[in-house]
Design an enzyme around this catalytic site. Sequence first.
Site, mmCIF file in Angstrom:
data_model
loop_
_atom_site.group_PDB
_atom_site.id
_atom_site.type_symbol
_atom_site.label_atom_id
_atom_site.label_comp_id
_atom_site.label_asym_id
_atom_site.label_seq_id
_atom_site.Cartn_x
_atom_site.Cartn_y
_atom_site.Cartn_z
ATOM 1 N N GLY A 46 7.455 1.013 -1.880
ATOM 2 C CA GLY A 46 6.322 1.649 -1.222
ATOM 3 C C GLY A 46 6.062 0.984 0.110
ATOM 4 N N GLN A 51 1.426 -1.268 7.500
ATOM 5 C CA GLN A 51 2.398 -2.350 7.388
ATOM 6 C C GLN A 51 3.439 -2.321 8.510
ATOM 7 O OE1 GLN A 51 3.018 -1.490 2.957
ATOM 8 N NE2 GLN A 51 3.529 -3.670 3.155
ATOM 9 N N CYS A 94 5.051 -7.597 -2.290
ATOM 10 C CA CYS A 94 4.666 -6.800 -1.125
ATOM 11 C C CYS A 94 5.579 -7.133 0.048
ATOM 12 C CB CYS A 94 3.208 -7.096 -0.762
ATOM 13 S SG CYS A 94 2.589 -6.177 0.645
ATOM 14 N N LEU A 95 5.984 -6.111 0.782
ATOM 15 C CA LEU A 95 6.844 -6.333 1.942
ATOM 16 C C LEU A 95 6.130 -7.112 3.036
ATOM 17 C CD1 LEU A 95 8.593 -2.841 2.100
ATOM 18 C CD2 LEU A 95 9.473 -4.980 1.132
ATOM 19 N N HIS A 136 -1.494 0.218 -4.931
ATOM 20 C CA HIS A 136 -1.180 -0.909 -4.046
ATOM 21 C C HIS A 136 -1.137 -0.426 -2.594
ATOM 22 C CE1 HIS A 136 1.310 -4.639 -3.068
ATOM 23 N NE2 HIS A 136 1.568 -3.855 -2.028
ATOM 24 N N GLU A 137 -0.453 0.704 -2.364
ATOM 25 C CA GLU A 137 -0.319 1.220 -0.995
ATOM 26 C C GLU A 137 -1.640 1.782 -0.470
ATOM 27 O OE1 GLU A 137 2.214 0.252 0.530
ATOM 28 O OE2 GLU A 137 3.400 -0.263 -1.209
ATOM 29 N N HIS A 140 -3.677 -0.935 0.873
ATOM 30 C CA HIS A 140 -3.302 -1.286 2.252
ATOM 31 C C HIS A 140 -4.070 -0.428 3.250
ATOM 32 C CE1 HIS A 140 -0.217 -4.332 2.108
ATOM 33 N NE2 HIS A 140 0.494 -3.653 1.227
#
Length: 172
Positions: A46, A51, A94-95, A136-137, A140
């Site tokens: 994701g 991000q 997480c990225l 999660h996304e 963000h």
Amino acid sequence: MAKLDIISVPDPLLKTNSTELGQVDNDLRRLMDDMLETMYDAPGIGLAAIQVGVPKRLLVMDTEGTEEEKKPLFLVNPEVIWESPEFNIYNEGCLSVPEHYAEVERPDSVKVRYLDYDGKQQETMFDGLAATCVQHEIDHLNGVVFIDYLSRLKRNMIIKKVAKATKSTTVL
């Protein structure tokens, strides 16, 4: 398509509330395609627009695809309209917080309303890993990173480690 740069904590942009998008057009589809390429390359399941430094309410995800057959989802202006009373705990990563993981408790299932790649309104039920990923996304998009669910001590320790690692890999 182009691979985009992913920002990491403690970048203050990650604490930004993303703004709603008006409509899905070719420029937005190009951004979604670039985000998807970036997510697959990272590799991740994701990626929220914030991000990659774009504070817009947009995310891409793929929790079901394989290397041979990808199954991407594009969610514009996603909002959770229902969540289950049952919860699940996943060891999330997480990225934007590379190489760090922590257990986070979230609703096991959610229903999300969003515009798809073609600008059509959709409502989709997400369960298990997909539910965790979409929540999660969406976090963000609201300026929340998964480490915000941890104690201040653990969160600060992770931020320092990521900042140090990022600084040491930056080439001038």
